[in-house]
Structures are given as C-alpha cells and as structure tokens.
Design a protein around this motif. Structure first.
Motif, PDB file in Angstrom:
ATOM      1  N   CYS A  27      22.747  14.618 -55.258  1.00  0.00           N
ATOM      2  CA  CYS A  27      23.064  16.044 -55.345  1.00  0.00           C
ATOM      3  C   CYS A  27      24.517  16.270 -55.766  1.00  0.00           C
ATOM      4  O   CYS A  27      24.803  17.111 -56.613  1.00  0.00           O
ATOM      5  CB  CYS A  27      22.818  16.721 -53.996  1.00  0.00           C
ATOM      6  N   GLY A  28      25.421  15.498 -55.164  1.00  0.00           N
ATOM      7  CA  GLY A  28      26.839  15.708 -55.433  1.00  0.00           C
ATOM      8  C   GLY A  28      27.271  15.293 -56.820  1.00  0.00           C
ATOM      9  O   GLY A  28      28.004  16.004 -57.510  1.00  0.00           O
ATOM     10  N   PHE A  29      26.808  14.109 -57.252  1.00  0.00           N
ATOM     11  CA  PHE A  29      27.267  13.553 -58.525  1.00  0.00           C
ATOM     12  C   PHE A  29      26.247  13.675 -59.657  1.00  0.00           C
ATOM     13  O   PHE A  29      26.634  13.675 -60.825  1.00  0.00           O
ATOM     14  CB  PHE A  29      27.636  12.071 -58.350  1.00  0.00           C
ATOM     15  N   GLY A  30      24.973  13.793 -59.309  1.00  0.00           N
ATOM     16  CA  GLY A  30      23.935  13.805 -60.339  1.00  0.00           C
ATOM     17  C   GLY A  30      23.578  15.172 -60.873  1.00  0.00           C
ATOM     18  O   GLY A  30      23.195  15.309 -62.038  1.00  0.00           O
ATOM     19  N   LEU A  31      23.697  16.187 -60.038  1.00  0.00           N
ATOM     20  CA  LEU A  31      23.351  17.539 -60.477  1.00  0.00           C
ATOM     21  C   LEU A  31      24.424  18.096 -61.406  1.00  0.00           C
ATOM     22  O   LEU A  31      25.594  17.712 -61.326  1.00  0.00           O
ATOM     23  CB  LEU A  31      23.194  18.460 -59.262  1.00  0.00           C
ATOM     24  N   PRO A  32      24.053  19.024 -62.292  1.00  0.00           N
ATOM     25  CA  PRO A  32      25.046  19.633 -63.202  1.00  0.00           C
ATOM     26  C   PRO A  32      26.166  20.309 -62.422  1.00  0.00           C
ATOM     27  O   PRO A  32      25.950  20.836 -61.326  1.00  0.00           O
ATOM     28  CB  PRO A  32      24.217  20.670 -63.980  1.00  0.00           C
ATOM     29  N   TYR A 131      37.527  22.384 -50.946  1.00  0.00           N
ATOM     30  CA  TYR A 131      38.026  22.938 -52.203  1.00  0.00           C
ATOM     31  C   TYR A 131      38.301  21.833 -53.227  1.00  0.00           C
ATOM     32  O   TYR A 131      38.157  22.044 -54.432  1.00  0.00           O
ATOM     33  CB  TYR A 131      39.293  23.755 -51.954  1.00  0.00           C
ATOM     34  N   MET A 132      38.692  20.658 -52.748  1.00  0.00           N
ATOM     35  CA  MET A 132      38.955  19.558 -53.677  1.00  0.00           C
ATOM     36  C   MET A 132      37.680  19.117 -54.374  1.00  0.00           C
ATOM     37  O   MET A 132      37.688  18.840 -55.572  1.00  0.00           O
ATOM     38  CB  MET A 132      39.592  18.384 -52.922  1.00  0.00           C
ATOM     39  N   TRP A 133      36.572  19.058 -53.650  1.00  0.00           N
ATOM     40  CA  TRP A 133      35.295  18.709 -54.280  1.00  0.00           C
ATOM     41  C   TRP A 133      34.906  19.758 -55.321  1.00  0.00           C
ATOM     42  O   TRP A 133      34.429  19.422 -56.408  1.00  0.00           O
ATOM     43  CB  TRP A 133      34.195  18.586 -53.228  1.00  0.00           C
ATOM     44  N   GLN A 134      35.090  21.027 -54.985  1.00  0.00           N
ATOM     45  CA  GLN A 134      34.755  22.088 -55.934  1.00  0.00           C
ATOM     46  C   GLN A 134      35.611  21.977 -57.197  1.00  0.00           C
ATOM     47  O   GLN A 134      35.111  22.143 -58.312  1.00  0.00           O
ATOM     48  CB  GLN A 134      34.952  23.457 -55.284  1.00  0.00           C
ATOM     49  N   ALA A 135      36.889  21.687 -57.013  1.00  0.00           N
ATOM     50  CA  ALA A 135      37.799  21.572 -58.156  1.00  0.00           C
ATOM     51  C   ALA A 135      37.435  20.379 -59.032  1.00  0.00           C
ATOM     52  O   ALA A 135      37.578  20.424 -60.263  1.00  0.00           O
ATOM     53  CB  ALA A 135      39.236  21.442 -57.663  1.00  0.00           C
ATOM     54  N   ALA A 136      36.964  19.297 -58.408  1.00  0.00           N
ATOM     55  CA  ALA A 136      36.663  18.064 -59.154  1.00  0.00           C
ATOM     56  C   ALA A 136      35.255  18.039 -59.725  1.00  0.00           C
ATOM     57  O   ALA A 136      34.921  17.125 -60.495  1.00  0.00           O
ATOM     58  CB  ALA A 136      36.858  16.859 -58.236  1.00  0.00           C
ATOM     59  N   ASP A 137      34.427  19.009 -59.374  1.00  0.00           N
ATOM     60  CA  ASP A 137      33.036  19.024 -59.838  1.00  0.00           C
ATOM     61  C   ASP A 137      32.974  18.966 -61.365  1.00  0.00           C
ATOM     62  O   ASP A 137      33.504  19.832 -62.056  1.00  0.00           O
ATOM     63  CB  ASP A 137      32.361  20.311 -59.336  1.00  0.00           C
ATOM     64  N   GLY A 138      32.371  17.913 -61.875  1.00  0.00           N
ATOM     65  CA  GLY A 138      32.293  17.719 -63.322  1.00  0.00           C
ATOM     66  C   GLY A 138      33.457  16.941 -63.890  1.00  0.00           C
ATOM     67  O   GLY A 138      33.477  16.626 -65.087  1.00  0.00           O
TER      68      GLY A 138
END
Length: 436
Positions: A27-32, A131-138
């Motif tokens: 979910c974290g790394f595989g989803l768009p 917030y760091m995960w959200q910022a790094a998404d993608g």
C-alpha cells in the motif's frame, strides 16, 4: 497447551505479522502517489530544485514562514550572481527535516539563511513522520537524507500512511487541494503565491493560541547544538550560514522587551552569524495573513526588502535598495469583545461528564487543551461554516476520542485549514447531531 500447539500458534502469529507487513509495504510503496498535489507534495520539488540549480545559490530554509514571507524573484533581481531557492516548508514537519534534506545539496559559494518560526516546536528536535511520508510519496529516494535517529518515528507512522493511501485509492479521490495550502500555490522559486492573500483574516488580528515569547527556554539546548553542528558541516563545504529572525505578528508577542536579552543569548549560543536587527522581525498585524508568522502580499514585499538589506550588509554592499514599498493594508478585524467568546483550557473543567458540546457560531477562538481530559465527550458540534473564522489551539482533544462535527459541506474546508488540519482524522459532517 502443549509445545506442539504453542509452536503452531507462534508460526501462525508470525505468518499473520508477515502478511500484515507485506500488505502495508504494498500500500505504501506500490500504490500510485496520492499527495503530489498537496502542500506537502511541494517538498520534493524544492528538494529537486536545490539539487539541480547550478552556480551559487541563496538558500532560504525554515518553516512555512519562509515560504510565505519571501519574494525570491525580487532577491534574484538584486543579486544576479546568485540563484535563489526557497526551501521553506511546514513547521509541522519539523525544522530538523528541512535542515537535513537541504544539507546534502549545499555546496561551495552558497549562502544559507536559516529562519525558523519563533516557537518551542520549530526550535526543537521535533520531527513529524506522518508529514514526512506524505512529502516523500512518489519520491521515496529523498528519505535517504533523513537522519537515522528519526527512523523509529518514520516506522511508527508508516502503517497509518499506507492505510490512508489505500483509502484514497479505494475511493478514487485524492486529498482535497482547493485552498492556498496546496502545491500549485508555489512558484518556481518555492515561494507561496500570495495574490489572493492581501489582508489579515485572523479574528482579532492575531492567533491567541500562538503566543510568541523571546525567552531562553523557547529554544531547546539540544537544538542549539544541532544547528551549530549543521552549520559547521555546511561551512566546511564552503557555504556561508546565517540565522535570521522570522517575521512575527507583534500583537502575539507576550513581552517585546525580552527581545534584546534573547538576541544577546542567541548570538552567544550560535557559532554562526545572526543577521539583521531583531526588532525588524516584529511587524504590525496588518501585514499578516492567516497566522502569526504568515505575511500577506504587502507584508511579504516589506520583509523581502529588509531581507535584501540584511544580505547586503553581510556582503559589505552599501548600495541603496531602491524599491517602492507598498502601503500598509487596512485593518479588517474588530477587537475581541465580551460578545465574542474565547474558549480556554480552564473551560474543560466545566464540561467533565458532557457527551456533546455545541460551539456557537460567534466563537472565534478555541484555546489550547480546551477539552482535554473530557473522557466522556463523544462529539463537539461546530456551528461555524467557515473554519478561518474560528481559530483552534493545540491538544484540543487530549484524553478523549470525540468527533468534531461541522456543518454539511464544510468538512473538507476544515480538514484543509491550517489550524484545524491537525484534527482532520476526527472531523465529520454533522449528520447525527442537530445544530442548535
């Protein structure tokens, strides 16, 4: 239970745990990517600009105060031999994160100006993994620059991040982005475009929950050491590192007379220069927008001219800055009156045992810890449709799992609001409780 059964239970438990972890990873790394258009989604663009911009740079680092308060194009015009990169992000992320992410790409000849907001959170080792995960998404490669001491926080926030992404994908709906707090509000330098932010919209002219103090206890001793170590590493690369006070709404300052002694203290503790006159950081409320640290368009221009003068002084350039300053915006707020209620922490005692609390439309400010400890509280019903007209403090619901029910069609606005977004997970549309 015999050993064979125990072994079987352990194996099943480990298998379930493994499947769970694989699920979160997918979910974290595989989803768009889902957060690319949000305010936090801008961080990877800032990171890339810092990495790719050639030549000597003036790098402005700090929280959202830096993003709101600086006109990089104006600075660029005055200092043509430098490129300007606005690396100001969000104080809720933590100043350390901005410092760590910028460090990798600072090089010889750069001028780095660190300007965190004057608050206990931004002047500490605070780090927000969510917030760091959200910022790094993608753009997860960016995380390699985060210090290992923050990995535990990152790991703890990963399951929530993964499930939230799954929820957005499942519903086919990305996080809402129709306020100033979104990626498209930033220009190519990394500044917030303030064309629509031309007046102070704060009830009473300032946020009473965000009082500003210039006392030694505001800055964490460990953070002073962290800043010094960070500056030393950048200086070894050949960069110049300076500290500058972030503009602050003078109505929010508890005792302006403390500023002089605080400035002496800060200059003694920091191993790198503090630039400018600290008094210039105290600006009248008319120059601000929606927080005690976010300037409006006119305020941004005034602050930038002063920043340019501060840079010139450090470079030994005594040429005059010929820029026409804007007029101060008109005052648009009314003084807090006896009819305008301010809910404070002491009010929580009056609501012990209550299941539902209705907050009338005339309430403009809700204080820190207002309903903390109200263990029986199930719902806080807000009658105000516009979240910008009711400022909320921190730790509102400590010790309670109550929902925040807002008028229909207002939930998204509350979730995107600078102050209310902290409680986004508990905000719902008011369908179960009638407004009174």
């Amino acid at each position: 239970m015999d050993k064979k059964t125990v072994r079987r239970v352990v194996i099943i438990a480990l298998a379930v745990l493994l499947v769970e972890q694989i699920f979160f990873l997918i979910c974290g790394f595989g989803l768009p990517a889902q957060y690319g258009d949000t305010f936090m989604g801008e961080l990877k663009s800032k990171h890339e600009r810092l990495k790719e911009t050639p030549g000597q740079r003036i790098v402005l680092a700090g929280g959202s105060g830096v993003a709101f308060d600086c006109d990089s194009e104006m600075i660029d015009e005055i200092f043509p031999s430098y490129e300007v990169v606005n690396f100001g992000m969000y104080a809720g992320l933590g100043t350390k994160a901005v410092m760590d992410l910028s460090e990798a790409y600072i090089r010889e000849g750069d001028i780095v100006i660190l300007s965190p907001e004057q608050s206990e959170q931004t002047l500490s080792d605070y780090f927000n993994g969510e917030y760091m995960w959200q910022a790094a998404d993608g753009a997860f490669g960016m995380l390699r620059h985060i210090k290992s001491e923050n990995f535990e926080v990152m790991l703890g926030n990963f399951p929530g991040f993964a499930l939230e992404k799954l929820n957005y994908v499942w519903k086919g709906k990305n996080p809402p982005t129709d306020s100033v707090y979104q990626k498209k509000s930033f220009n190519t330098y990394g500044d917030i475009n303030l064309d629509t932010c031309r007046e102070n919209i704060l009830p009473g002219g300032y946020d009473v929950n965000q009082k500003v103090r210039f006392t030694e206890d505001v800055v964490q001793p460990e953070f002073l050491e962290y800043m010094n170590a960070w500056a030393e590493r950048l200086e070894k690369k050949g960069a110049a590192v300076w500290y500058r006070y972030c503009p602050v709404n003078e109505l929010a300052v508890e005792d302006a007379d403390d500023l002089k002694s605080y400035d002496v203290f800060l200059r003694q503790k920091l191993d790198f220069p503090v630039i400018g006159n600290p008094k210039n950081s105290l600006m009248e409320a008319e120059w601000f927008f929606d927080t005690n640290f976010h300037l409006n368009q006119a305020g941004k221009e005034v602050n930038t001219v002063q920043l340019i003068r501060d840079i010139k002084a450090m470079l030994g350039d005594d040429r005059t800055v010929n820029v026409e300053l804007p007029e101060k915006p008109h005052r648009t707020w009314e003084d807090i009156s006896t009819e305008t209620r301010i809910w404070t922490a002491r009010d929580s005692e009056a609501y012990q045992g209550e299941e539902t609390i209705v907050i009338p439309e005339n309430v403009t400010q809700i204080g820190d810890y207002a309903f903390s400890g109200c263990t029986g509280l199930k719902a806080i019903v807000l009658e105000q449709k516009d979240p910008s007209k009711c400022i909320v403090g921190q730790h509102l619901l400590d010790g309670t799992s109550a929902e925040i029910l807002v008028p229909q069609m207002s939930a998204d606005s509350y979730k995107r609001n600078y102050f209310w977004s902290t409680y986004a997970g508990q905000i719902r549309e008011n369908t179960d409780h009638a407004e009174k």
